[in-house]
Design an enzyme around this catalytic site. Sequence first.
Site, mmCIF file in Angstrom:
data_model
loop_
_atom_site.group_PDB
_atom_site.id
_atom_site.type_symbol
_atom_site.label_atom_id
_atom_site.label_comp_id
_atom_site.label_asym_id
_atom_site.label_seq_id
_atom_site.Cartn_x
_atom_site.Cartn_y
_atom_site.Cartn_z
ATOM 1 N N LYS A 60 -29.097 57.755 13.471
ATOM 2 C CA LYS A 60 -30.476 58.189 13.232
ATOM 3 C C LYS A 60 -31.435 57.166 13.799
ATOM 4 C CE LYS A 60 -33.607 60.601 10.640
ATOM 5 N NZ LYS A 60 -34.308 60.827 11.909
ATOM 6 N N LYS A 85 -31.440 48.819 9.228
ATOM 7 C CA LYS A 85 -32.400 49.441 8.295
ATOM 8 C C LYS A 85 -31.687 50.421 7.367
ATOM 9 C CE LYS A 85 -36.182 49.547 11.541
ATOM 10 N NZ LYS A 85 -37.394 50.116 12.092
ATOM 11 N N LYS A 102 -31.061 55.252 18.707
ATOM 12 C CA LYS A 102 -32.431 55.139 19.226
ATOM 13 C C LYS A 102 -32.471 55.716 20.630
ATOM 14 C CE LYS A 102 -36.535 53.349 18.083
ATOM 15 N NZ LYS A 102 -37.118 53.009 16.787
ATOM 16 N N THR A 143 -44.022 54.895 7.198
ATOM 17 C CA THR A 143 -43.749 53.540 7.683
ATOM 18 C C THR A 143 -44.785 52.591 7.090
ATOM 19 O OG1 THR A 143 -42.841 54.483 9.687
ATOM 20 C CG2 THR A 143 -43.411 52.139 9.766
ATOM 21 N N ASN A 177 -49.499 54.902 14.670
ATOM 22 C CA ASN A 177 -49.024 55.486 13.418
ATOM 23 C C ASN A 177 -48.878 54.401 12.339
ATOM 24 O OD1 ASN A 177 -46.374 55.923 11.688
ATOM 25 N ND2 ASN A 177 -47.323 57.909 11.997
ATOM 26 N N SER A 204 -37.720 59.990 6.650
ATOM 27 C CA SER A 204 -37.012 60.874 7.582
ATOM 28 C C SER A 204 -35.733 61.409 6.933
ATOM 29 C CB SER A 204 -36.646 60.118 8.865
ATOM 30 O OG SER A 204 -37.707 60.166 9.783
HETATM 31 N N1 LIG Z 1 -43.615 55.456 13.777
HETATM 32 C C1 LIG Z 1 -42.675 55.070 12.936
HETATM 33 O O1 LIG Z 1 -42.292 55.808 12.031
HETATM 34 C C2 LIG Z 1 -42.083 53.713 13.043
HETATM 35 C C3 LIG Z 1 -42.548 52.773 13.926
HETATM 36 N N2 LIG Z 1 -42.002 51.526 13.936
HETATM 37 C C4 LIG Z 1 -42.439 50.533 14.888
HETATM 38 O O2 LIG Z 1 -43.833 50.258 14.716
HETATM 39 C C5 LIG Z 1 -44.390 49.870 15.982
HETATM 40 C C6 LIG Z 1 -45.574 50.768 16.295
HETATM 41 O O3 LIG Z 1 -45.103 52.106 16.334
HETATM 42 P P1 LIG Z 1 -46.075 53.351 16.120
HETATM 43 O O4 LIG Z 1 -47.232 52.942 15.303
HETATM 44 O O5 LIG Z 1 -45.223 54.461 15.702
HETATM 45 O O6 LIG Z 1 -46.511 53.603 17.620
HETATM 46 P P2 LIG Z 1 -47.827 54.337 18.158
HETATM 47 O O7 LIG Z 1 -47.490 54.827 19.495
HETATM 48 O O8 LIG Z 1 -48.345 55.286 17.160
HETATM 49 O O9 LIG Z 1 -48.882 53.133 18.282
HETATM 50 C C7 LIG Z 1 -48.619 51.991 19.039
HETATM 51 C C8 LIG Z 1 -49.814 51.062 18.929
HETATM 52 O O10 LIG Z 1 -49.469 49.824 19.564
HETATM 53 C C9 LIG Z 1 -50.467 49.540 20.560
HETATM 54 N N3 LIG Z 1 -49.843 48.814 21.657
HETATM 55 C C10 LIG Z 1 -49.031 49.280 22.620
HETATM 56 N N4 LIG Z 1 -48.729 48.308 23.490
HETATM 57 C C11 LIG Z 1 -49.354 47.184 23.032
HETATM 58 C C12 LIG Z 1 -49.448 45.850 23.490
HETATM 59 N N5 LIG Z 1 -48.841 45.464 24.607
HETATM 60 N N6 LIG Z 1 -50.197 44.967 22.770
HETATM 61 C C13 LIG Z 1 -50.822 45.361 21.636
HETATM 62 N N7 LIG Z 1 -50.791 46.610 21.172
HETATM 63 C C14 LIG Z 1 -50.081 47.502 21.864
HETATM 64 C C15 LIG Z 1 -50.979 50.898 20.993
HETATM 65 O O11 LIG Z 1 -52.236 50.788 21.632
HETATM 66 C C16 LIG Z 1 -51.056 51.599 19.634
HETATM 67 O O12 LIG Z 1 -52.222 51.214 18.949
HETATM 68 C C17 LIG Z 1 -43.243 49.957 16.998
HETATM 69 O O13 LIG Z 1 -42.623 48.711 17.108
HETATM 70 C C18 LIG Z 1 -42.304 50.945 16.334
HETATM 71 O O14 LIG Z 1 -40.984 50.823 16.806
HETATM 72 C C19 LIG Z 1 -41.028 51.149 13.060
HETATM 73 C C20 LIG Z 1 -40.551 52.034 12.149
HETATM 74 C C21 LIG Z 1 -40.968 53.407 12.110
HETATM 75 O O1 LIG Z 2 -37.561 58.021 11.189
HETATM 76 C C1 LIG Z 2 -36.544 57.717 11.778
HETATM 77 O O2 LIG Z 2 -35.511 58.351 11.720
HETATM 78 C C2 LIG Z 2 -36.508 56.492 12.668
HETATM 79 C C3 LIG Z 2 -37.726 55.637 12.676
HETATM 80 C C4 LIG Z 2 -37.553 54.557 13.698
HETATM 81 O O3 LIG Z 2 -37.321 54.835 14.853
HETATM 82 C C5 LIG Z 2 -37.615 53.169 13.305
HETATM 83 O O4 LIG Z 2 -37.552 52.851 12.108
HETATM 84 O O5 LIG Z 2 -37.695 52.303 14.195
#
Ligand SMILES: NC(=O)C1=CN([C@@H]2O[C@H](COP(=O)(O)OP(=O)(O)OC[C@H]3O[C@@H](n4cnc5c(N)ncnc54)[C@H](O)[C@@H]3O)[C@@H](O)[C@H]2O)C=CC1
Ligand SMILES: O=C(O)CCC(=O)C(=O)O
Length: 424
Positions: free
Chosen positions: A80, A104, A116, A200, A231, A358
Amino acid sequence: MVAEKGTDSNKAEKLDVLRSTQTVIHKALGKLGYSDEVYELLKEPIRMMTVKIPVRMDDGTVKVFTGYRAQHNDAVGPTKGGIRFHPNVTEKEVKALSIWMSLKCGIVDLPYGGGKGGIVCDPRDMSFGELERLSRGYVRAISQIVGPTKDIPAPDVFTNSQIMAWMMDEYSRIDEFNSPGFITGKPLVLGGSHGRESATAKGVTICIREAAKKKGINLEGARVVVQGFGNAGSFLSKFMHDAGAKVVGISDAYGGLYDPDGLDIDYLLDRRDSFGTVTKLFNDTITNKELLELDCDILVPAAIENQITEENAHNIRASIVVEAANGPTTLEATRILSERGILLVPDVLASAGGVTVSYFEWVQNNQGYYWTEEEVEEKLEKVMVKSFDNIYQTSQTRRVDMRLAAYMVGVRKMAEASRFRGWI
Ligand SMILES: NC(=O)C1=CN([C@@H]2O[C@H](COP(=O)(O)OP(=O)(O)OC[C@H]3O[C@@H](n4cnc5c(N)ncnc54)[C@H](O)[C@@H]3O)[C@@H](O)[C@H]2O)C=CC1
Ligand SMILES: O=C(O)CCC(=O)C(=O)O
């Protein structure tokens, strides 16, 4: 017994997320008394698929994209983990991300191993139609190795519920069956779960609250800096703001915003685009580098890998660093923060709220009976508090930092499951 590895002086190697996660896995297995054979099995994904995805672009040309799906270990159950759409996606990164997913799932005790996926692309430069064709093409390309009982994807950087919906629809066509349990993070009307979008950030918020208690920090009035306004970062900023904290800094890929009196989070949420970009609307910005070094109580990297390194770890002014992003702190930086008495709550614990909800979504899809938002939140709260306590206690009793403690807790379940299956 596994011997502990020394540190490497090469800078590129220090930023190699696969190598650094392998180093900690090796240490964790050594502390738990597992043999080198276990490390050999767990140091890389058991399966890695690379695919080429031809997509007809709006101008009539065909562009061929590269995609990956890594399945780290499926001894515990189906794998997952999310799918990332980003220009910097690499095979190594996807492998490391799949290992973090296994950890995790072990930490929050889900019946999964880690997986992933990623596609090398920049969705910010693509039309809606191009993104749909890419999403569907990726599912066709990996369809043999994924499925509701094999490997269940979800959103990650630059992917969202719309992309999950297209992917679910494409898989359902291939499977000739409506398959909501193929993917999570779907829109509610397609079998998504209440609370997944903010899960998250909710999990991170719970970790911040628990870490603040340990450090004697009152969240009311605490100064918080959040890197990333997607997000994870945007919901987190909102939750911190609602808890009475002062969010003094936020950023996106283009820069950061700072106000020592606290930013107007509701306004910023209203103005951000679907890729988490908001700073482009302002003239008075700071760099991401400056943002990380701001004076604050709580720092939350919620964007990408390798943001806190040995180059800036000495300048971090927060008392608590909580990793919402995957892999934002290098191992050297982890050591420096720990020596400086900064409490670091690692990614594999702090960001596990997403995969936890999830899992709830998948359970609801399988049973065909759906829970209220309150039910989901109550279950998530219990899981996160228990996991935080477990890792905090492990770090205290084994006298290791929270990252190593989290790896020790996370790796044990898959090692044991692999042993019972007779793999090692
Ligand atoms: N969405 C989820 O459910 C989960 C996300 N994560 C992790 O959280 C982190 C953010 O993910 P999301 O919020 O989902 O992504 P997202 O795509 O919704 O947002 C990403 C954010 O990071 C910024 N960003 C991208 N490149 C950057 C850089 N070089 N410097 C500074 N900011 C930058 C973008 O502008 C945006 O604001 C990632 O590492 C992701 O793997 C971890 C667990 C679950
Ligand atoms: O919601 C999921 O199954 C995975 C979320 C995820 O990609 C992460 O925790 O980095």
